[in-house]
Design an enzyme around this catalytic site. Structure first.
Site, PDB file in Angstrom:
ATOM      1  N   MET A  30       0.828  -1.220   0.080  1.00 25.72           N
ATOM      2  CA  MET A  30      -0.041  -0.126   0.004  1.00 25.72           C
ATOM      3  C   MET A  30       1.053   1.481  -0.067  1.00 25.72           C
ATOM      4  SD  MET A  30      -3.484  -1.006   1.969  1.00 25.72           S
ATOM      5  CE  MET A  30      -2.682  -0.661   3.647  1.00 25.72           C
ATOM      6  N   GLU A  35      11.686   0.011   5.358  1.00 29.96           N
ATOM      7  CA  GLU A  35      12.836  -0.953   5.141  1.00 29.96           C
ATOM      8  C   GLU A  35      12.125  -2.134   5.101  1.00 29.96           C
ATOM      9  OE1 GLU A  35      16.075  -1.504   4.589  1.00 29.96           O
ATOM     10  OE2 GLU A  35      15.953   0.723   4.047  1.00 29.96           O
ATOM     11  N   HIS A  37       9.532  -3.043   3.636  1.00 28.81           N
ATOM     12  CA  HIS A  37       8.969  -3.043   2.255  1.00 28.81           C
ATOM     13  C   HIS A  37      10.321  -3.473   1.252  1.00 28.81           C
ATOM     14  CE1 HIS A  37       5.418  -0.480   3.598  1.00 28.81           C
ATOM     15  NE2 HIS A  37       4.681  -1.319   3.165  1.00 28.81           N
ATOM     16  N   GLN A 148       5.714 -11.545   7.171  1.00 21.93           N
ATOM     17  CA  GLN A 148       5.233 -12.605   8.554  1.00 21.93           C
ATOM     18  C   GLN A 148       4.438 -11.345   9.497  1.00 21.93           C
ATOM     19  OE1 GLN A 148       8.469 -14.859   9.271  1.00 21.93           O
ATOM     20  NE2 GLN A 148       8.046 -16.336   7.851  1.00 21.93           N
ATOM     21  N   ASP A 150       2.111  -9.459   9.109  1.00 25.87           N
ATOM     22  CA  ASP A 150       0.772  -9.753   8.879  1.00 25.87           C
ATOM     23  C   ASP A 150       0.725 -11.117   8.693  1.00 25.87           C
ATOM     24  OD1 ASP A 150      -0.292  -6.668   8.069  1.00 25.87           O
ATOM     25  OD2 ASP A 150       1.598  -6.921   7.281  1.00 25.87           O
ATOM     26  N   GLN A 153      -2.645 -12.633   7.305  1.00 19.82           N
ATOM     27  CA  GLN A 153      -2.824 -12.436   5.968  1.00 19.82           C
ATOM     28  C   GLN A 153      -2.113 -13.182   5.087  1.00 19.82           C
ATOM     29  OE1 GLN A 153      -2.601  -8.211   4.154  1.00 19.82           O
ATOM     30  NE2 GLN A 153      -0.570  -8.564   3.698  1.00 19.82           N
ATOM     31  N   SER A 185       6.213  -0.202  10.134  1.00 18.94           N
ATOM     32  CA  SER A 185       4.811  -0.002   9.673  1.00 18.94           C
ATOM     33  C   SER A 185       4.417   1.271   9.210  1.00 18.94           C
ATOM     34  CB  SER A 185       3.864  -0.466  10.774  1.00 18.94           C
ATOM     35  OG  SER A 185       2.534  -0.046  10.532  1.00 18.94           O
ATOM     36  N   SER A 186       3.911   1.549   8.066  1.00 17.42           N
ATOM     37  CA  SER A 186       3.635   2.641   7.493  1.00 17.42           C
ATOM     38  C   SER A 186       2.753   3.488   8.564  1.00 17.42           C
ATOM     39  CB  SER A 186       2.833   2.702   6.382  1.00 17.42           C
ATOM     40  OG  SER A 186       3.573   1.889   5.400  1.00 17.42           O
TER      41      SER A 186
HETATM   42  P1  AMP Z   1       1.491  -2.805   3.522  1.00 12.16           P
HETATM   43  O1  AMP Z   1       2.187  -2.036   2.710  1.00 12.16           O
HETATM   44  O2  AMP Z   1       1.349  -2.391   4.984  1.00 12.16           O
HETATM   45  O3  AMP Z   1       0.218  -3.478   3.069  1.00 12.16           O
HETATM   46  O4  AMP Z   1       2.584  -4.104   3.501  1.00 12.16           O
HETATM   47  C1  AMP Z   1       3.044  -4.677   2.138  1.00 12.16           C
HETATM   48  C2  AMP Z   1       3.612  -5.884   2.510  1.00 12.16           C
HETATM   49  O5  AMP Z   1       4.943  -5.552   3.417  1.00 12.16           O
HETATM   50  C3  AMP Z   1       2.862  -6.926   3.226  1.00 12.16           C
HETATM   51  O6  AMP Z   1       3.120  -8.181   2.871  1.00 12.16           O
HETATM   52  C4  AMP Z   1       3.212  -6.954   4.731  1.00 12.16           C
HETATM   53  O7  AMP Z   1       3.314  -8.017   5.549  1.00 12.16           O
HETATM   54  C5  AMP Z   1       4.769  -6.519   4.491  1.00 12.16           C
HETATM   55  N1  AMP Z   1       5.492  -5.691   5.611  1.00 12.16           N
HETATM   56  C6  AMP Z   1       4.821  -4.503   6.145  1.00 12.16           C
HETATM   57  N2  AMP Z   1       5.536  -4.247   7.345  1.00 12.16           N
HETATM   58  C7  AMP Z   1       6.753  -5.225   7.401  1.00 12.16           C
HETATM   59  C8  AMP Z   1       7.702  -5.659   8.167  1.00 12.16           C
HETATM   60  N3  AMP Z   1       8.000  -4.738   9.325  1.00 12.16           N
HETATM   61  N4  AMP Z   1       8.267  -6.322   7.970  1.00 12.16           N
HETATM   62  C9  AMP Z   1       8.290  -7.451   6.963  1.00 12.16           C
HETATM   63  N5  AMP Z   1       7.238  -7.294   5.929  1.00 12.16           N
HETATM   64  C10 AMP Z   1       6.390  -6.130   6.311  1.00 12.16           C
END
Ligand code: AMP
Length: 283
Positions: A30, A35, A37, A148, A150, A153, A185-186
């Protein structure tokens, strides 16, 4: 790096790439890259010839009172970071492109979505599986990488891929953390300096649970009670759920026998943060 915002163009491109024998990897996101991502992208790159990253803040996975409108966005910053990591194609469709008028189809994984976050975010995972299924059909990847962080998910996507015979390998990547342990996390951007300090209670809970299990305390009610107390001692926090469950079915367990998943969602101020870890009794 090529930027594509059109579904037909992306599909044509994916067909050409496949025709020429390229292995395509997809990292769906999203946006508002951190880092975590970028690590997913680095892993995906290792397994493929062409790396596609999608950026799409998916409206149908947000509830009416959730943060869809204020979800952080920074396309220019994301483009720069993606380029540096070596992303080949950035797919950034609009909401109209993904959900044109008349759209009425949904992909639903039934049981795994009843637990953990699914209990508190009705419809969320249907939104996730629907958009991921669409992205898979548009980008036609051979592999896709999910975090992992999420955990639910990741399990739900794996289930969907298996149940619908999608010919795609799903890779789970470890949670990437700040040096003090906070999972990236964003949504961390919503935290004030003081709230950022309190947010450490999630990782502290994981560490405490692990050490309790290693000391032989394996009754989950006891562990959850200790976690609750620890989190409550941090200001700005409100617990949504703390679950200790079977890592495969996500069903609650009473006693940790060998492996369990500890997963939690905690509001810190306005930020809803999640974290999880596999707890192994003999490790
Ligand atoms: P998002 O943009 O939050 O939807 O995340 C996109 C992808 O990045 C998803 O597969 C998340 O599980 C993964 N992701 C988000 N934060 C982390 C993190 N801190 N460590 C590893 N993967 C992450």
């Amino acid at each position: 790096m090529e930027i594509i915002d059109n579904v037909n163009l992306m599909q044509q491109k994916a067909n050409e790439l496949r025709l020429h024998g390229n292995k395509i990897a997809l990292v769906p996101t999203m946006g508002y890259f951190h880092e975590g991502h970028l690590e997913l992208m680095r892993i995906a790159k290792k397994y493929s010839d062409v790396l596609v990253v999608s950026i799409f803040v998916n409206p149908i996975q947000f509830g009416p009172s959730e943060d869809y409108n204020r979800y952080p966005r920074d396309i220019k910053g994301d483009e720069k970071k993606a380029k540096e990591v070596g992303v080949d194609i950035l797919f950034i469709p609009s909401v109209e492109e993904m959900y044109p008028e008349g759209f009425q189809t949904k992909v639903c994984v039934e049981r795994l979505t009843q637990h953990l976050c699914g209990k508190f975010r009705p419809g969320h995972f249907d939104g996730v599986t629907t958009v991921v299924a669409k992205l898979f059909h548009i980008i036609k990847p051979h592999i896709a990488v999910f975090g992992q962080k999420d955990y639910q998910q990741l399990m739900v996507i794996k289930r969907m891929v298996k149940d619908l015979n999608m010919d795609i390998e799903i890779i789970g990547a470890p949670t990437f953390r700040e040096t003090d342990g906070l999972a990236m996390s964003s949504r961390n951007t919503y935290l004030s300096k003081e709230q950022r300090e309190s947010a450490l209670c999630l990782k502290k809970s994981i560490d405490m649970a692990k050490s309790m299990v290693h000391k032989g305390i394996c009754t989950t009610s006891e562990i959850k009670k200790a976690i609750e107390e620890l989190i409550r001692s941090h200001p700005f926090t409100r617990i949504e759920y703390i679950s200790i469950c079977d890592p495969d079915t996500l069903e609650e367990i009473e006693e940790i026998k060998e492996r369990a998943l500890l997963a939690m969602a905690v509001y810190v101020g306005k930020a809803r943060l999640i974290d999880n870890a596999i707890i192994e009794k003999y490790k």
